[in-house]
Design a protein around this motif. Structure first.
Motif, PDB file in Angstrom:
ATOM      1  N   LEU A  11       0.860  -1.152  -0.069  1.00 58.12           N
ATOM      2  CA  LEU A  11      -0.004  -0.091  -0.019  1.00 58.12           C
ATOM      3  C   LEU A  11       0.753   1.102  -0.080  1.00 58.12           C
ATOM      4  O   LEU A  11       0.457   2.313  -0.833  1.00 58.12           O
ATOM      5  CB  LEU A  11      -0.927   0.018   1.185  1.00 58.12           C
ATOM      6  CG  LEU A  11      -1.993   1.216   1.415  1.00 58.12           C
ATOM      7  CD1 LEU A  11      -2.824   1.180   0.120  1.00 58.12           C
ATOM      8  CD2 LEU A  11      -2.701   0.890   2.574  1.00 58.12           C
ATOM      9  N   GLN A  34      -6.906   6.732  -7.574  1.00 58.14           N
ATOM     10  CA  GLN A  34      -6.240   5.427  -7.198  1.00 58.14           C
ATOM     11  C   GLN A  34      -5.696   6.121  -5.696  1.00 58.14           C
ATOM     12  O   GLN A  34      -5.589   5.291  -4.748  1.00 58.14           O
ATOM     13  CB  GLN A  34      -5.184   4.879  -8.198  1.00 58.14           C
ATOM     14  CG  GLN A  34      -4.440   3.874  -7.306  1.00 58.14           C
ATOM     15  CD  GLN A  34      -3.121   3.384  -8.074  1.00 58.14           C
ATOM     16  OE1 GLN A  34      -2.735   4.074  -9.056  1.00 58.14           O
ATOM     17  NE2 GLN A  34      -2.750   2.506  -7.916  1.00 58.14           N
ATOM     18  N   ALA A  37      -8.259   6.407  -2.999  1.00 60.13           N
ATOM     19  CA  ALA A  37      -8.550   5.231  -2.376  1.00 60.13           C
ATOM     20  C   ALA A  37      -7.496   4.573  -1.527  1.00 60.13           C
ATOM     21  O   ALA A  37      -7.650   4.160  -0.391  1.00 60.13           O
ATOM     22  CB  ALA A  37      -8.944   4.301  -3.614  1.00 60.13           C
ATOM     23  N   SER A  38      -6.343   4.669  -1.884  1.00 56.81           N
ATOM     24  CA  SER A  38      -5.170   4.074  -1.282  1.00 56.81           C
ATOM     25  C   SER A  38      -5.022   4.885   0.268  1.00 56.81           C
ATOM     26  O   SER A  38      -4.755   4.327   1.104  1.00 56.81           O
ATOM     27  CB  SER A  38      -4.027   4.348  -2.031  1.00 56.81           C
ATOM     28  OG  SER A  38      -3.941   3.619  -3.230  1.00 56.81           O
ATOM     29  N   TYR A  39      -5.264   6.008   0.332  1.00 59.35           N
ATOM     30  CA  TYR A  39      -5.240   6.970   1.478  1.00 59.35           C
ATOM     31  C   TYR A  39      -6.394   6.557   2.452  1.00 59.35           C
ATOM     32  O   TYR A  39      -5.842   6.500   3.562  1.00 59.35           O
ATOM     33  CB  TYR A  39      -5.138   8.364   1.050  1.00 59.35           C
ATOM     34  CG  TYR A  39      -3.760   9.257   0.820  1.00 59.35           C
ATOM     35  CD1 TYR A  39      -2.797   8.712   1.384  1.00 59.35           C
ATOM     36  CD2 TYR A  39      -3.931   9.941  -0.297  1.00 59.35           C
ATOM     37  CE1 TYR A  39      -1.567   9.406   1.114  1.00 59.35           C
ATOM     38  CE2 TYR A  39      -2.570  10.681  -0.595  1.00 59.35           C
ATOM     39  CZ  TYR A  39      -1.394  10.296   0.048  1.00 59.35           C
ATOM     40  OH  TYR A  39      -0.438  11.032  -0.162  1.00 59.35           O
ATOM     41  N   VAL A  40      -7.198   6.320   1.796  1.00 53.70           N
ATOM     42  CA  VAL A  40      -8.536   5.703   2.639  1.00 53.70           C
ATOM     43  C   VAL A  40      -8.163   4.633   3.287  1.00 53.70           C
ATOM     44  O   VAL A  40      -8.449   4.301   4.543  1.00 53.70           O
ATOM     45  CB  VAL A  40      -9.718   5.916   1.896  1.00 53.70           C
ATOM     46  CG1 VAL A  40     -11.076   5.103   2.696  1.00 53.70           C
ATOM     47  CG2 VAL A  40     -10.117   7.048   1.562  1.00 53.70           C
ATOM     48  N   GLU A  41      -7.656   3.485   2.578  1.00 52.58           N
ATOM     49  CA  GLU A  41      -7.095   2.300   2.938  1.00 52.58           C
ATOM     50  C   GLU A  41      -6.169   2.246   4.029  1.00 52.58           C
ATOM     51  O   GLU A  41      -6.027   1.754   5.009  1.00 52.58           O
ATOM     52  CB  GLU A  41      -6.805   1.312   1.796  1.00 52.58           C
ATOM     53  CG  GLU A  41      -6.432   0.051   2.065  1.00 52.58           C
ATOM     54  CD  GLU A  41      -7.599  -0.800   2.970  1.00 52.58           C
ATOM     55  OE1 GLU A  41      -7.108  -1.617   3.343  1.00 52.58           O
ATOM     56  OE2 GLU A  41      -8.544  -0.511   2.797  1.00 52.58           O
ATOM     57  N   LYS A  42      -5.249   3.361   3.781  1.00 46.12           N
ATOM     58  CA  LYS A  42      -4.198   3.489   4.530  1.00 46.12           C
ATOM     59  C   LYS A  42      -4.471   4.023   6.059  1.00 46.12           C
ATOM     60  O   LYS A  42      -4.165   3.581   6.968  1.00 46.12           O
ATOM     61  CB  LYS A  42      -3.090   4.441   4.011  1.00 46.12           C
ATOM     62  CG  LYS A  42      -1.832   4.949   4.854  1.00 46.12           C
ATOM     63  CD  LYS A  42      -0.842   3.734   5.156  1.00 46.12           C
ATOM     64  CE  LYS A  42       0.306   4.262   5.894  1.00 46.12           C
ATOM     65  NZ  LYS A  42       1.198   2.997   5.986  1.00 46.12           N
ATOM     66  N   ARG A  44      -7.232   3.444   7.438  1.00 47.03           N
ATOM     67  CA  ARG A  44      -8.145   2.460   7.920  1.00 47.03           C
ATOM     68  C   ARG A  44      -7.123   1.207   8.596  1.00 47.03           C
ATOM     69  O   ARG A  44      -7.265   1.047   9.833  1.00 47.03           O
ATOM     70  CB  ARG A  44      -8.963   1.602   6.866  1.00 47.03           C
ATOM     71  CG  ARG A  44     -10.118   0.578   7.631  1.00 47.03           C
ATOM     72  CD  ARG A  44     -10.593  -0.344   6.194  1.00 47.03           C
ATOM     73  NE  ARG A  44      -9.708  -1.141   5.643  1.00 47.03           N
ATOM     74  CZ  ARG A  44      -9.168  -2.150   6.273  1.00 47.03           C
ATOM     75  NH1 ARG A  44      -9.560  -2.744   7.358  1.00 47.03           N
ATOM     76  NH2 ARG A  44      -8.397  -3.061   5.499  1.00 47.03           N
ATOM     77  N   VAL A  45      -6.126   0.973   7.651  1.00 51.35           N
ATOM     78  CA  VAL A  45      -5.249  -0.030   8.267  1.00 51.35           C
ATOM     79  C   VAL A  45      -4.389   0.657   9.389  1.00 51.35           C
ATOM     80  O   VAL A  45      -4.012  -0.034  10.356  1.00 51.35           O
ATOM     81  CB  VAL A  45      -4.411  -0.395   6.998  1.00 51.35           C
ATOM     82  CG1 VAL A  45      -3.156  -1.240   7.607  1.00 51.35           C
ATOM     83  CG2 VAL A  45      -5.067  -1.142   5.959  1.00 51.35           C
ATOM     84  N   TYR A  51      -4.400  10.580   7.264  1.00 53.34           N
ATOM     85  CA  TYR A  51      -4.532   9.911   5.648  1.00 53.34           C
ATOM     86  C   TYR A  51      -6.120  10.068   5.297  1.00 53.34           C
ATOM     87  O   TYR A  51      -6.162  10.341   4.097  1.00 53.34           O
ATOM     88  CB  TYR A  51      -4.399   8.465   5.696  1.00 53.34           C
ATOM     89  CG  TYR A  51      -2.962   8.155   6.002  1.00 53.34           C
ATOM     90  CD1 TYR A  51      -1.837   8.540   5.180  1.00 53.34           C
ATOM     91  CD2 TYR A  51      -2.427   7.605   7.165  1.00 53.34           C
ATOM     92  CE1 TYR A  51      -0.551   8.239   5.266  1.00 53.34           C
ATOM     93  CE2 TYR A  51      -1.214   7.433   7.613  1.00 53.34           C
ATOM     94  CZ  TYR A  51      -0.052   7.722   6.499  1.00 53.34           C
ATOM     95  OH  TYR A  51       0.952   7.424   6.825  1.00 53.34           O
ATOM     96  N   TYR A  52      -7.022  10.501   6.091  1.00 55.55           N
ATOM     97  CA  TYR A  52      -8.225  10.883   5.502  1.00 55.55           C
ATOM     98  C   TYR A  52      -8.468  12.257   5.106  1.00 55.55           C
ATOM     99  O   TYR A  52      -8.788  12.458   3.901  1.00 55.55           O
ATOM    100  CB  TYR A  52      -9.410  10.977   6.690  1.00 55.55           C
ATOM    101  CG  TYR A  52      -9.925   9.524   7.126  1.00 55.55           C
ATOM    102  CD1 TYR A  52     -10.268   8.473   6.392  1.00 55.55           C
ATOM    103  CD2 TYR A  52      -9.734   9.172   8.592  1.00 55.55           C
ATOM    104  CE1 TYR A  52     -10.620   7.184   6.534  1.00 55.55           C
ATOM    105  CE2 TYR A  52     -10.239   7.759   8.919  1.00 55.55           C
ATOM    106  CZ  TYR A  52     -10.539   6.813   7.927  1.00 55.55           C
ATOM    107  OH  TYR A  52     -10.891   5.664   8.422  1.00 55.55           O
TER     108      TYR A  52
END
Length: 83
Positions: A11, A34, A37-42, A44-45, A51-52
């Motif tokens: 990621l 992309q 979406a990657s920042y949203v996942e980051k 979350r993880v 990151y939001y």
């Protein structure tokens, strides 16, 4: 003995590649998508809410680059607001 060097996650590598590419081609709308979406996942993880904010910036930039008929960016911003 030296400590092992931590390798960036897949990621993190995706985020870094998108950032580098967007410096060269900032009009690349799909890449902004992309990155957002990657920042949203980051976020979350990692549990790090910073990151939001970065995701919001990427999604807003995507909307600025591709304003007409870009319901996906608006949906992404809505999903981000719910996160």
């Amino acid at each position: 003995a030296s400590a092992p060097v931590s390798q960036p996650s897949a990621l993190d590598q995706t985020i870094q590649r998108a950032q580098v590419a967007l410096r060269r081609t900032p009009e690349n709308a799909p890449l902004w998508a992309q990155l957002g979406a990657s920042y949203v996942e980051k976020a979350r993880v990692s549990g790090d809410p910073i990151y939001y904010g970065q995701a919001q910036g990427a999604l807003e930039r995507w909307l600025a680059v591709e304003p007409d008929g870009n319901g996906e960016a608006l949906i992404g911003l809505g999903q981000l607001a719910n996160a």
